[in-house]
Every structure is written in C-alpha cells, then in structure tokens.
Design a protein around this motif. Structure first.
Motif, PDB file in Angstrom:
ATOM      1  N   GLU A   1       0.828  -1.209   0.000  1.00  0.00           N
ATOM      2  CA  GLU A   1       0.000   0.000   0.000  1.00  0.00           C
ATOM      3  C   GLU A   1       0.859   1.254   0.000  1.00  0.00           C
ATOM      4  OE1 GLU A   1      -3.565   2.161   2.610  1.00  0.00           O
ATOM      5  OE2 GLU A   1      -2.723   0.231   3.256  1.00  0.00           O
ATOM      6  N   ALA A   2       1.944   1.222   0.763  1.00  0.00           N
ATOM      7  CA  ALA A   2       2.805   2.402   0.844  1.00  0.00           C
ATOM      8  C   ALA A   2       3.451   2.701  -0.502  1.00  0.00           C
ATOM      9  CB  ALA A   2       3.877   2.190   1.913  1.00  0.00           C
ATOM     10  N   GLY A   3       3.810   1.620  -1.227  1.00  0.00           N
ATOM     11  CA  GLY A   3       4.368   1.804  -2.564  1.00  0.00           C
ATOM     12  C   GLY A   3       5.508   2.804  -2.589  1.00  0.00           C
ATOM     13  N   ASP A   4       5.351   3.851  -3.393  1.00  0.00           N
ATOM     14  CA  ASP A   4       6.387   4.876  -3.526  1.00  0.00           C
ATOM     15  C   ASP A   4       6.110   6.085  -2.639  1.00  0.00           C
ATOM     16  OD1 ASP A   4       7.736   3.371  -5.476  1.00  0.00           O
ATOM     17  OD2 ASP A   4       6.391   4.115  -7.044  1.00  0.00           O
ATOM     18  N   ARG A   5       5.266   5.906  -1.649  1.00  0.00           N
ATOM     19  CA  ARG A   5       4.934   7.035  -0.764  1.00  0.00           C
ATOM     20  C   ARG A   5       5.779   7.061   0.499  1.00  0.00           C
ATOM     21  NH1 ARG A   5      -1.478   6.655  -0.260  1.00  0.00           N
ATOM     22  NH2 ARG A   5      -1.035   4.410  -0.405  1.00  0.00           N
ATOM     23  N   VAL A   6       6.870   6.290   0.499  1.00  0.00           N
ATOM     24  CA  VAL A   6       7.845   6.386   1.576  1.00  0.00           C
ATOM     25  C   VAL A   6       9.233   6.476   0.952  1.00  0.00           C
ATOM     26  CG1 VAL A   6       6.473   5.143   3.298  1.00  0.00           C
ATOM     27  CG2 VAL A   6       8.008   3.861   1.788  1.00  0.00           C
ATOM     28  N   ASP A   7      10.116   7.170   1.635  1.00  0.00           N
ATOM     29  CA  ASP A   7      11.513   7.215   1.222  1.00  0.00           C
ATOM     30  C   ASP A   7      12.270   6.118   1.956  1.00  0.00           C
ATOM     31  OD1 ASP A   7      11.352   9.445  -0.526  1.00  0.00           O
ATOM     32  OD2 ASP A   7      11.298  10.784   1.216  1.00  0.00           O
ATOM     33  N   PRO A   8      13.225   5.456   1.303  1.00  0.00           N
ATOM     34  CA  PRO A   8      13.956   4.369   1.950  1.00  0.00           C
ATOM     35  C   PRO A   8      14.688   4.840   3.201  1.00  0.00           C
ATOM     36  CG  PRO A   8      14.391   4.411  -0.419  1.00  0.00           C
ATOM     37  CD  PRO A   8      13.664   5.679  -0.091  1.00  0.00           C
ATOM     38  N   VAL A   9      14.757   3.956   4.177  1.00  0.00           N
ATOM     39  CA  VAL A   9      15.525   4.241   5.392  1.00  0.00           C
ATOM     40  C   VAL A   9      16.846   3.483   5.374  1.00  0.00           C
ATOM     41  CG1 VAL A   9      13.526   4.777   6.827  1.00  0.00           C
ATOM     42  CG2 VAL A   9      14.300   2.398   6.643  1.00  0.00           C
ATOM     43  N   GLY A  10      17.119   2.771   4.311  1.00  0.00           N
ATOM     44  CA  GLY A  10      18.361   2.012   4.198  1.00  0.00           C
ATOM     45  C   GLY A  10      18.307   1.131   2.969  1.00  0.00           C
ATOM     46  N   THR A  11      19.284   0.253   2.859  1.00  0.00           N
ATOM     47  CA  THR A  11      19.374  -0.644   1.711  1.00  0.00           C
ATOM     48  C   THR A  11      19.927  -1.987   2.131  1.00  0.00           C
ATOM     49  OG1 THR A  11      20.328  -0.929  -0.491  1.00  0.00           O
ATOM     50  CG2 THR A  11      21.664   0.259   1.114  1.00  0.00           C
ATOM     51  N   LEU A  12      19.516  -3.038   1.413  1.00  0.00           N
ATOM     52  CA  LEU A  12      20.050  -4.382   1.634  1.00  0.00           C
ATOM     53  C   LEU A  12      21.257  -4.663   0.760  1.00  0.00           C
ATOM     54  CD1 LEU A  12      16.718  -6.471   1.641  1.00  0.00           C
ATOM     55  CD2 LEU A  12      17.912  -5.475   3.607  1.00  0.00           C
TER      56      LEU A  12
END
Length: 358
Positions: free
Chosen positions: A286-297
């Motif tokens: 649901e959030a899709g692209d409406r959040v900015d990443p908080v990190g990366t794998l």
C-alpha cells in the motif's frame, strides 16, 4: 545505547546509520499509510528488486534466528551440490542432531537424491537433511565457516553461525536485516526460489515407498487456520524455544516483490508471526512509492558511486574478528572456493559414485 555499525558510526553512510537506531524507522511522504503496530522484537520491510528498506524496527538487533538460518545454509551449499546426485546415508552423517529437532525422516542406509534432501530442508525444515548435505560439502564445522564467509560477502554482519541448521547454540545470532538480505539473495537463485515456493512434495521412504511432506510455512500453505497470503512466493519460517517464532516472507504484486522479516512476536501466540508478516506486507504494497527508503540491503561494495563528486574507491573486504570461531577455516575454504563450483561438484560426483558402488 544504539548499536554501532561495523567500523563505527562515522564509517557508515547516513542511510546505513539509520537502520542501527533503536525503534521504528520510516520516512513517510504525504498520504502514506501508517506502519502497523506489531509486537515482534525486530522486523524489516524491503523491496526485493531495488534492495530499498521501506521501514524497519530494531533492524540490526542480534537475535537467535532458528530455522530461518537455513536460508544462509542454502545460499552457501546449493551452488555446489547438483540436485540429481544420489547418496546413501551413513550413521555418522546423522549424528549430533539436536534433541527436539524438526526432521523429515532421513534414515541410515537410505538412498536419496540431493533434490530430495533440499525438499526436506525447505519444506519440513529437516535438520537431518541439513546434516547430510553438510557432510557432503566438507562437514559441520567447515559448512558453518563457509556460511560465515557467505554472510560477510553479502554484507550481513550481524550473523554469527554456530549450527548450520539454525538449532540454538551459544553465540548464534542473526538480525531482521540480515535475514532480509538472505531472503532477497535466495530469490535471485532459481533453485532456491523453486524450493522455497513449494507447497508439498514426495519424500522417499523405506521399501521404495514415498510419503507426502508439506511446507511448514503456513502463510504459504494456509494450514492450521492461517489464511494464505495472495502472491506469496516463500521463503522460510523457524521456531525454537529460545528464538521464538521467526519468518522470512516474500510476496509479489503488480510487478513488485517485497521481502519481510519478523523475529519473535511477543503477543498473539504461535501464529502471530504470520499475521504480523501479513500486516507488514500489506503496508509495504500500500505504501508503494509514498515512503523514502531508510536504508538498503545492497552491500556497500556492490553499490555504484552516487553523485557528481563520486570517485573510484578502493574496496576492502570486511572481516570478522580473528578470534571468532571458524575464521581460520573460513579463510581456507574461501581459498578453495576459487576453484569454482563446477570443480567442487565434480569431486562430489566421484565421491558419491564410490559410495554407491562400495
């Protein structure tokens, strides 16, 4: 105090440092849905395609992983064991299995294809199958050392391997972040992805008979009253009395694949791990692209330089402390691994043919 990333907080990128903070980390844009309230001690929601971490809670908290550690075992061993090899199991290969372990039913003197044993690992979480597969690739300690090296190569620095099957052992820990790394890497391996998505399979029994086994990941199968999750494609669940319930779950929807990890829910009973994963997957889609990443794998060494000021850098391989058990073996095995998986598989074929003929 907040845990520090390898090399100290000053050496970490801003995004990496965020994931070492305690509590829930999320960067919503206007209109983003609220993160669900779940009871797990640690969790991560990540995009399997990009590696972006969309939200997390105590992502690097070191906790016992239980059988979710079998994902790292598979990442390490699958590439060097052709599935069609047949092997007769000896008594020694079944020694040392921990009391109360989950078993698929491997028996001394039974002959199994490697692919049968992998079904036992992924579907039934069979520690007996893990022991046999580990024996075919150098033994228990050597396999643990290779798993440790694989974790480091993937940028999973919270994981310390003591028992390749995930059975509780002093000092054996992982984290929701590392488990997400393993799940994402596994989905990129066609054999891993095929095994972890299987609902059921036939396993060889005695006297030439076979019996059915079913995946213990209830979010995949819908067993025991747990509703199957639409679009679920694996990965692995686990449980021990020390670790509680743990889960790596991946699902695909509208061309996007998410990986969610949930470690040790504190409320809701044995099925809470599935319901909390369900809530986190729903939120992620649901959030899709409406959040900015908080990190990366994605490991730092695998990420391209960013920005106009980026310049080529010398890549150094991070190593665990020299006093960590298994490190000398890791160095030796990584050196041998330079021969390539094909050479290892050829040696295994010779060994196994001799066993069958003798």
């Amino acid at each position: 105090p907040d845990p520090r990333p390898p090399g100290g907080a000053q050496a970490a990128s801003p995004q990496r440092a965020v994931l070492y903070r305690s509590g829930t980390q999320v960067r919503p844009r206007p209109g983003a849905p609220g993160v669900p309230d779940v009871s797990a001690l640690s969790w991560v929601v990540a995009d399997a395609g990009t590696g972006d971490v969309l939200a997390a809670h105590d992502a690097h908290r070191k906790l016992p992983p239980a059988s979710t550690l079998k994902t790292l075992f598979a990442l390490t061993v699958l590439p060097v064991l052709p599935g069609g090899i047949r092997h007769e199991v000896s008594a020694g290969e079944l020694s040392g299995i921990g009391p109360g372990s989950s078993l698929v039913g491997v028996v001394e003197g039974g002959t199994y294809r490697v692919s049968d044993l992998w079904n036992g690992v992924f579907l039934n979480s069979g520690n007996d199958a893990v022991h046999v597969l580990a024996s075919l690739t150098g033994g228990w300690r050597a396999t643990a050392a290779r798993m440790q090296a694989e974790a480091r190569a993937l940028g999973a620095f919270d994981t310390h391997v003591r028992s390749p099957d995930g059975y509780d052992a002093p000092g054996q820990v992982s984290s929701a972040y590392d488990l997400a790394v393993f799940g994402r890497a596994g989905l990129r391996n066609p054999d891993f992805a095929r095994y972890c998505a299987k609902v059921d399979a036939l396993f060889p029994g005695q006297d030439g008979e076979a019996y059915g086994i079913m995946n213990t990941n209830r979010l995949l199968t819908g067993a025991d009253g747990v509703r199957p999750y639409p679009g679920l494609i694996g990965v692995k669940n686990g449980y021990t009395s020390n670790a509680g319930n743990t889960l790596i779950a991946a699902a695909r929807r509208d061309g996007r694949t998410l990986v969610v990890t949930v470690m040790n829910p504190q409320e809701g009973g044995g099925h809470a791990v599935y319901e909390e994963a369900r809530a986190l997957l729903d939120w992620g889609f649901e959030a899709g692209d409406r959040v900015d990443p908080v990190g990366t794998l994605v490991p730092a060494s695998a990420r391209p330089p960013q920005g106009p000021e980026a310049v080529p850098a010398t890549v150094t391989t991070a190593r665990p402390p020299r006093d960590e058990p298994g490190w000398p073996e890791t160095g030796a095995i990584v050196g041998v691994a330079g021969l390539g998986a094909g050479a290892v598989a050829f040696v295994l074929r010779l060994k196994l043919v001799r066993v069958e003929r003798g």
